[in-house]
Design an enzyme around this catalytic site. Structure first.
Site, PDB file in Angstrom:
ATOM      1  N   VAL A   1       0.761  -1.011   0.211  1.00 20.40           N
ATOM      2  CA  VAL A   1      -0.007   0.103  -0.264  1.00 20.40           C
ATOM      3  C   VAL A   1       0.856   1.557  -0.253  1.00 20.40           C
ATOM      4  O   VAL A   1       0.422   2.274  -0.465  1.00 20.40           O
ATOM      5  CB  VAL A   1      -1.415   0.106   1.217  1.00 20.40           C
ATOM      6  CG1 VAL A   1      -0.466  -0.163   2.707  1.00 20.40           C
ATOM      7  CG2 VAL A   1      -2.115   0.981   0.976  1.00 20.40           C
TER       8      VAL A   1
ATOM      9  N   PRO B   1      -7.051  16.038  11.731  1.00 21.03           N
ATOM     10  CA  PRO B   1      -7.928  15.454  12.419  1.00 21.03           C
ATOM     11  C   PRO B   1      -9.394  14.934  11.065  1.00 21.03           C
ATOM     12  O   PRO B   1      -8.953  15.100  10.147  1.00 21.03           O
ATOM     13  CB  PRO B   1      -8.785  16.599  12.524  1.00 21.03           C
ATOM     14  CG  PRO B   1      -8.915  18.119  12.870  1.00 21.03           C
ATOM     15  CD  PRO B   1      -7.682  17.951  11.579  1.00 21.03           C
TER      16      PRO B   1
ATOM     17  N   SER C   1       1.501   6.841   6.869  1.00 19.26           N
ATOM     18  CA  SER C   1       2.289   7.142   5.390  1.00 19.26           C
ATOM     19  C   SER C   1       3.948   7.589   5.324  1.00 19.26           C
ATOM     20  O   SER C   1       3.583   8.585   6.140  1.00 19.26           O
ATOM     21  CB  SER C   1       1.690   7.077   3.818  1.00 19.26           C
ATOM     22  OG  SER C   1       0.435   8.562   4.284  1.00 19.26           O
TER      23      SER C   1
ATOM     24  N   ARG D   1       6.808   2.980   8.092  1.00 18.64           N
ATOM     25  CA  ARG D   1       8.404   2.400   7.887  1.00 18.64           C
ATOM     26  C   ARG D   1       9.930   3.497   8.461  1.00 18.64           C
ATOM     27  O   ARG D   1       9.519   4.355   9.435  1.00 18.64           O
ATOM     28  CB  ARG D   1       8.738   3.561   6.351  1.00 18.64           C
ATOM     29  CG  ARG D   1       7.453   3.382   4.585  1.00 18.64           C
ATOM     30  CD  ARG D   1       8.399   1.914   4.075  1.00 18.64           C
ATOM     31  NE  ARG D   1       7.132   1.953   3.533  1.00 18.64           N
ATOM     32  CZ  ARG D   1       6.786   0.468   3.696  1.00 18.64           C
ATOM     33  NH1 ARG D   1       5.996   0.197   4.487  1.00 18.64           N
ATOM     34  NH2 ARG D   1       5.672   0.343   2.490  1.00 18.64           N
TER      35      ARG D   1
ATOM     36  N   ASP E   1       8.605  -2.969  13.495  1.00 20.93           N
ATOM     37  CA  ASP E   1       8.097  -4.071  12.030  1.00 20.93           C
ATOM     38  C   ASP E   1       9.711  -3.665  10.441  1.00 20.93           C
ATOM     39  O   ASP E   1       9.437  -4.450   9.759  1.00 20.93           O
ATOM     40  CB  ASP E   1       6.736  -4.282  11.697  1.00 20.93           C
ATOM     41  CG  ASP E   1       6.956  -5.076  11.013  1.00 20.93           C
ATOM     42  OD1 ASP E   1       7.371  -5.758  10.637  1.00 20.93           O
ATOM     43  OD2 ASP E   1       6.307  -4.556   9.422  1.00 20.93           O
TER      44      ASP E   1
ATOM     45  N   HIS F   1       9.227  -7.132   8.819  1.00 19.28           N
ATOM     46  CA  HIS F   1       9.256  -6.143   8.155  1.00 19.28           C
ATOM     47  C   HIS F   1       7.797  -6.995   7.618  1.00 19.28           C
ATOM     48  O   HIS F   1       8.176  -7.205   6.336  1.00 19.28           O
ATOM     49  CB  HIS F   1       9.614  -5.265   7.091  1.00 19.28           C
ATOM     50  CG  HIS F   1       8.323  -4.524   5.968  1.00 19.28           C
ATOM     51  ND1 HIS F   1       8.983  -3.599   5.514  1.00 19.28           N
ATOM     52  CD2 HIS F   1       7.431  -4.801   5.728  1.00 19.28           C
ATOM     53  CE1 HIS F   1       8.230  -2.567   4.634  1.00 19.28           C
ATOM     54  NE2 HIS F   1       6.950  -2.931   5.425  1.00 19.28           N
TER      55      HIS F   1
ATOM     56  N   SER G   1       1.881  -7.467   7.329  1.00 14.43           N
ATOM     57  CA  SER G   1       1.056  -7.872   6.159  1.00 14.43           C
ATOM     58  C   SER G   1       1.254  -8.766   5.628  1.00 14.43           C
ATOM     59  O   SER G   1       0.617  -9.727   4.920  1.00 14.43           O
ATOM     60  CB  SER G   1       1.549  -6.516   4.528  1.00 14.43           C
ATOM     61  OG  SER G   1       2.410  -7.269   3.923  1.00 14.43           O
TER      62      SER G   1
HETATM   63  P1  NDP Z   1      -3.580   5.928   4.574  1.00 18.44           P
HETATM   64  O1  NDP Z   1      -3.150   6.514   3.603  1.00 18.44           O
HETATM   65  O2  NDP Z   1      -5.456   5.258   5.377  1.00 18.44           O
HETATM   66  O3  NDP Z   1      -3.310   6.212   5.997  1.00 18.44           O
HETATM   67  C1  NDP Z   1      -2.029   6.743   5.890  1.00 18.44           C
HETATM   68  C2  NDP Z   1      -1.904   8.083   7.463  1.00 18.44           C
HETATM   69  O4  NDP Z   1      -0.465   8.681   7.892  1.00 18.44           O
HETATM   70  C3  NDP Z   1      -3.201   9.329   6.865  1.00 18.44           C
HETATM   71  O5  NDP Z   1      -4.320   9.133   8.188  1.00 18.44           O
HETATM   72  C4  NDP Z   1      -2.369  10.051   6.979  1.00 18.44           C
HETATM   73  O6  NDP Z   1      -2.616  11.084   7.926  1.00 18.44           O
HETATM   74  C5  NDP Z   1      -1.038   9.741   8.103  1.00 18.44           C
HETATM   75  N1  NDP Z   1      -0.383  10.962   8.227  1.00 18.44           N
HETATM   76  C6  NDP Z   1       0.465  11.481   6.997  1.00 18.44           C
HETATM   77  N2  NDP Z   1       1.630  12.068   7.188  1.00 18.44           N
HETATM   78  C7  NDP Z   1       2.062  12.300   9.076  1.00 18.44           C
HETATM   79  C8  NDP Z   1       2.268  12.751   9.667  1.00 18.44           C
HETATM   80  N3  NDP Z   1       3.389  13.505   9.288  1.00 18.44           N
HETATM   81  N4  NDP Z   1       1.853  12.925  10.820  1.00 18.44           N
HETATM   82  C9  NDP Z   1       0.605  11.508  11.027  1.00 18.44           C
HETATM   83  N5  NDP Z   1      -0.085  11.109  10.476  1.00 18.44           N
HETATM   84  C10 NDP Z   1       0.843  11.253   9.057  1.00 18.44           C
HETATM   85  O7  NDP Z   1      -2.510   4.508   5.067  1.00 18.44           O
HETATM   86  P2  NDP Z   1      -2.771   2.858   5.667  1.00 18.44           P
HETATM   87  O8  NDP Z   1      -3.518   2.639   6.432  1.00 18.44           O
HETATM   88  O9  NDP Z   1      -3.415   1.718   4.470  1.00 18.44           O
HETATM   89  O10 NDP Z   1      -1.419   2.733   5.347  1.00 18.44           O
HETATM   90  C11 NDP Z   1      -0.305   3.781   6.242  1.00 18.44           C
HETATM   91  C12 NDP Z   1       1.345   2.699   5.752  1.00 18.44           C
HETATM   92  O11 NDP Z   1       0.817   2.052   6.628  1.00 18.44           O
HETATM   93  C13 NDP Z   1       1.531   2.712   4.362  1.00 18.44           C
HETATM   94  O12 NDP Z   1       1.742   3.350   3.765  1.00 18.44           O
HETATM   95  C14 NDP Z   1       2.881   2.208   4.780  1.00 18.44           C
HETATM   96  O13 NDP Z   1       4.171   2.822   4.905  1.00 18.44           O
HETATM   97  C15 NDP Z   1       3.118   1.463   5.668  1.00 18.44           C
HETATM   98  N6  NDP Z   1       2.652  -0.331   5.981  1.00 18.44           N
HETATM   99  C16 NDP Z   1       3.830  -1.460   6.359  1.00 18.44           C
HETATM  100  C17 NDP Z   1       3.217  -2.568   5.985  1.00 18.44           C
HETATM  101  C18 NDP Z   1       4.246  -3.506   6.910  1.00 18.44           C
HETATM  102  O14 NDP Z   1       4.145  -4.191   6.416  1.00 18.44           O
HETATM  103  N7  NDP Z   1       5.044  -3.040   8.567  1.00 18.44           N
HETATM  104  C19 NDP Z   1       2.141  -3.213   6.084  1.00 18.44           C
HETATM  105  C20 NDP Z   1       1.020  -1.620   5.290  1.00 18.44           C
HETATM  106  C21 NDP Z   1       1.459  -1.090   4.858  1.00 18.44           C
HETATM  107  P3  NDP Z   1      -2.819  12.820   7.543  1.00 18.44           P
HETATM  108  O15 NDP Z   1      -3.112  12.694   5.831  1.00 18.44           O
HETATM  109  O16 NDP Z   1      -3.938  13.356   8.329  1.00 18.44           O
HETATM  110  O17 NDP Z   1      -1.734  13.084   7.868  1.00 18.44           O
HETATM  111  C1  DGY Z   2       2.925  -2.022   2.311  1.00 15.19           C
HETATM  112  O1  DGY Z   2       1.823  -2.365   1.972  1.00 15.19           O
HETATM  113  O2  DGY Z   2       3.332  -1.118   2.161  1.00 15.19           O
HETATM  114  C2  DGY Z   2       4.184  -2.970   3.139  1.00 15.19           C
HETATM  115  O3  DGY Z   2       4.930  -2.456   3.752  1.00 15.19           O
HETATM  116  C3  DGY Z   2       4.643  -3.959   2.254  1.00 15.19           C
HETATM  117  O4  DGY Z   2       3.400  -5.269   1.477  1.00 15.19           O
END
Ligand code: NDP
Ligand code: DGY
Length: 328
Positions: A82, A188, A218, A246, A270, A294, A297
């Site tokens: 994602v 918010p 993200s 990340r 992770d 990592h 997922s």
């Molecule tokens: P979403 O786009 O639904 O959510 C991302 C969130 O990050 C939003 O709520 C956004 O809020 C917030 N955000 C962005 N910038 C900031 C900031 N400076 N401070 C605080 N919050 C912030 O994505 P997902 O929830 O689907 O995925 C999130 C992330 O998780 C992915 O981008 C990926 O990096 C990571 N991930 C890791 C995995 C793993 O295997 N470890 C698996 C899947 C995902 P706002 O816009 O209000 O700031």
């Molecule tokens: C994601 O989806 O961003 C994870 O980090 C990798 O699967």
């Protein structure tokens, strides 16, 4: 005799579940990087040359260095993630290369892994396992507080990034009878936070008040190195940091110092910088730092669902349809 139509060419950085791959192979000429490790940069650049579609993961940086040699025939990139921080989205837009990713299908698995890290760090599971395997169990009852952990019940949970995954983690932790859920982000998100009674606060307020700080955002320019020396100083000395976002969100040298000096209680990660984390990393010497590779997922159900989306996205573009889950 008329020539057979040429199948579009797809290059994948990694092997994927068989069912999805077979679906792709029926319609495309697919080359999969076969090594045990990720391809080196040069191997991926060579493999991408002349392809119509690329399948990448967060280890593959998609930038000019890749798009130039790949060639102008490249139509679509599907990332097995994602997260999009490894992709130069503006450049892909400029070049007319479509990008697909895998939102939603991995939210549950990733949230469950986030909760697992919360529990494992709070109850010092890695130390417990080491103690049992190391034969220390039995002598240690001398110390009444041996391996004493931290309860989630009654605690303040702070979520950095209440997106899909952050919200899914918050909902699951709400079931642990926590006292409060705080969150921070650029804006918010009342549509997500109101139903679970989570409160929007500044980053500093979240650090100061939370017992568990869970990073689920993200990555963008606003949050690289967000957890630095100053941030750790603002956290409670007993606080636990969990990061499933990340590695770049955390300054790892500052984290090491904070964990070592007792400025914060523990960390469950992770994601790290780099990945894989070298076994020589000082973080791995700390009893209060737990690192998983990592895998948040990585469940069978989710990996299959991600593969289906990757294939759907590639075929959609190659067949002239819209991406199923476009990155932009
Ligand atoms: P979403 O786009 O639904 O959510 C991302 C969130 O990050 C939003 O709520 C956004 O809020 C917030 N955000 C962005 N910038 C900031 C900031 N400076 N401070 C605080 N919050 C912030 O994505 P997902 O929830 O689907 O995925 C999130 C992330 O998780 C992915 O981008 C990926 O990096 C990571 N991930 C890791 C995995 C793993 O295997 N470890 C698996 C899947 C995902 P706002 O816009 O209000 O700031
Ligand atoms: C994601 O989806 O961003 C994870 O980090 C990798 O699967």
């Amino acid at each position: 005799m008329s020539e057979l139509p040429k199948l579009p060419k797809v290059y994948a950085a990694m092997s994927m579940p068989l069912e999805g791959m077979n679906r792709l192979r029926k319609l495309c000429q697919v080359t999969v990087y076969e090594g045990n490790q990720d391809p080196t940069r040069q191997e991926f650049l060579d493999g991408a040359r002349g392809m119509d579609a690329l399948i990448v993961d967060p280890q593959v940086t998609v930038d000019k260095e890749l798009l130039d040699p790949a060639g102008p025939q490249l139509k679509v990139i599907a990332t097995y993630s994602v997260g999009l921080d490894h992709i130069d989205i503006d450049l892909c837009k400029e070049r007319g290369v479509k990008v697909g990713h895998t939102p939603n299908v991995l939210t549950t698995a990733t949230a469950e892994a986030g909760v697992a890290l919360v529990l494992a760090t709070a109850r010092r599971i890695e130390e417990c396992i080491r103690a049992v395997k190391g034969g220390v169990w039995g002598t240690a009852w001398d110390n009444a507080m041996w391996l004493a952990g931290k309860e989630i019940a009654g605690s303040v949970i702070g979520i950095v990034g209440l997106g899909r995954i952050g919200l899914a983690i918050a909902k699951r932790l709400a079931g642990f009878e926590v006292s409060k859920i705080l969150y921070t982000g650029r804006n918010p998100r009342p549509e997500s936070s109101d139903p679970i009674g989570a409160q929007f606060v500044t980053f500093d307020q979240l650090l100061e008040q939370s017992d568990f700080v869970i990073v689920a955002c993200s990555v963008n320019d606003s949050n690289k190195g967000l957890f630095d020396e100053a941030a750790f100083k603002k956290m409670k000395r007993t606080a636990i940091l969990v990061n499933i976002s990340r590695g770049v969100v955390v300054d790892q040298d500052a984290l090491y110092n904070a964990l070592k000096s007792g400025e914060i209680g523990a960390a469950g990660l992770d994601v790290t910088t780099p990945e894989p984390l070298p076994t020589s990393s000082p973080l791995l010497t700390l009893p209060n730092c737990l690192v998983t590779p990592h895998i948040a997922s990585c469940t069978v159900t989710t990996l299959n669902a991600m593969c289906e989306l990757v294939v759907d996205n590639i075929l959609a573009v190659l067949e002239g349809r819209f991406l199923k889950t476009p990155a932009f």
